[in-house]
Design an enzyme around this catalytic site. Sequence first.
Site, PDB file in Angstrom:
ATOM      1  CG  ASN A  10      -1.779   1.074   1.281  1.00 36.83           C
ATOM      2  OD1 ASN A  10      -1.532   2.020   0.936  1.00 36.83           O
ATOM      3  ND2 ASN A  10      -2.870   0.701   1.947  1.00 36.83           N
ATOM      4  CG  HIS A  12      -2.431   6.386   1.628  1.00 34.41           C
ATOM      5  ND1 HIS A  12      -2.573   7.586   1.101  1.00 34.41           N
ATOM      6  CD2 HIS A  12      -2.966   6.238   2.824  1.00 34.41           C
ATOM      7  CE1 HIS A  12      -3.416   8.176   2.190  1.00 34.41           C
ATOM      8  NE2 HIS A  12      -3.636   7.450   3.122  1.00 34.41           N
ATOM      9  CG  ASP A  69      -3.441  -7.605  10.162  1.00 29.83           C
ATOM     10  OD1 ASP A  69      -3.838  -7.196   8.896  1.00 29.83           O
ATOM     11  OD2 ASP A  69      -3.969  -8.764  10.559  1.00 29.83           O
ATOM     12  CB  THR A  70      -5.713  -2.392  10.748  1.00 33.72           C
ATOM     13  OG1 THR A  70      -4.379  -1.677  10.959  1.00 33.72           O
ATOM     14  CG2 THR A  70      -6.645  -1.521  11.281  1.00 33.72           C
ATOM     15  N   GLY A 150     -12.415   2.018   3.814  1.00 31.89           N
ATOM     16  CA  GLY A 150     -12.850   1.142   4.622  1.00 31.89           C
ATOM     17  C   GLY A 150     -14.186   1.644   5.241  1.00 31.89           C
ATOM     18  CE1 TYR A 151     -16.284  -2.751   7.959  1.00 31.55           C
ATOM     19  CE2 TYR A 151     -14.138  -2.719   7.970  1.00 31.55           C
ATOM     20  CZ  TYR A 151     -15.101  -3.642   7.620  1.00 31.55           C
ATOM     21  OH  TYR A 151     -15.101  -4.817   7.420  1.00 31.55           O
ATOM     22  CG  ASP A 152     -11.764   6.001   7.300  1.00 37.36           C
ATOM     23  OD1 ASP A 152     -11.495   5.403   8.406  1.00 37.36           O
ATOM     24  OD2 ASP A 152     -10.947   6.022   6.793  1.00 37.36           O
ATOM     25  CE  LYS A 172      -8.283   6.979   8.972  1.00 35.49           C
ATOM     26  NZ  LYS A 172      -8.213   6.162   7.862  1.00 35.49           N
ATOM     27  CG  HIS A 177      -6.724   2.445  13.578  1.00 34.30           C
ATOM     28  ND1 HIS A 177      -7.319   3.714  13.261  1.00 34.30           N
ATOM     29  CD2 HIS A 177      -6.606   1.809  12.469  1.00 34.30           C
ATOM     30  CE1 HIS A 177      -7.612   3.691  11.942  1.00 34.30           C
ATOM     31  NE2 HIS A 177      -7.216   2.402  11.577  1.00 34.30           N
TER      32      HIS A 177
END
Length: 194
Positions: A10, A12, A69-70, A150-152, A172, A177
């Site tokens: 990734n 980014h 990992d998240t 994602g879940y943002d 953010k 996290h």
Amino acid sequence: MKQIIFATNNAHKLGEVQAVLGDEFRLVTLAECGITEDIPETAATLEGNALQKARYVHERTGRDCFADDTGLEVDALGGEPGVHSARYATDGHDFAANNALLLRNLADKSDRRAHFRTVIALILDGEEHLFEGRVDGVIAEQMSGAGGFGYDPLFVPEGHTESFAEMSAEAKNAISHRGRAVARLVEFLRKTDK
Ligand code: IMP
């Protein structure tokens, strides 16, 4: 300059972490060390997956490296989707389907508490170290905002009224996290005498 491999594809994320590290460390990409295949992530926990990825790279290169990992852990769902966050609804990284499934699974729940957790596994001089970052919040009743991923659009961090997707990247990152886990990693790397 000290070099360290970041086991991610990734770009980014790579840029984000490099910005925090400044010019003390240069992050080396997987492509630069000839690792082009997908690294297995088959562990049952975030810690396990981060370690699995870091060990995979260390075994092949013998060099210092780290992997992350998240997961989004939702209280009323017993910590799900957790380690399955990327593939919650489908086999791919279908963010819209994941968010829709999350809303369905929480439809009859009044407890909307959740947190994101990032684990970073570092292998430095052959020794393993783990760093964690966490942000608490709630899952909103509906999606809002166009930023992030994602879940943002569903995650509203504690002490805020807007979702992660409504915040600037800087705002953010300052509380996220991943931002927190990276800050711990960077603090550790700066302290070490390498
Ligand atoms: P990864 O381990 O960073 O690839 O994250 C696994 C999955 O968790 C992603 O595919 C996303 O669904 C979710 N995720 C990770 N970080 C974030 C975030 O900052 N915002 C929203 N979703 C995230």
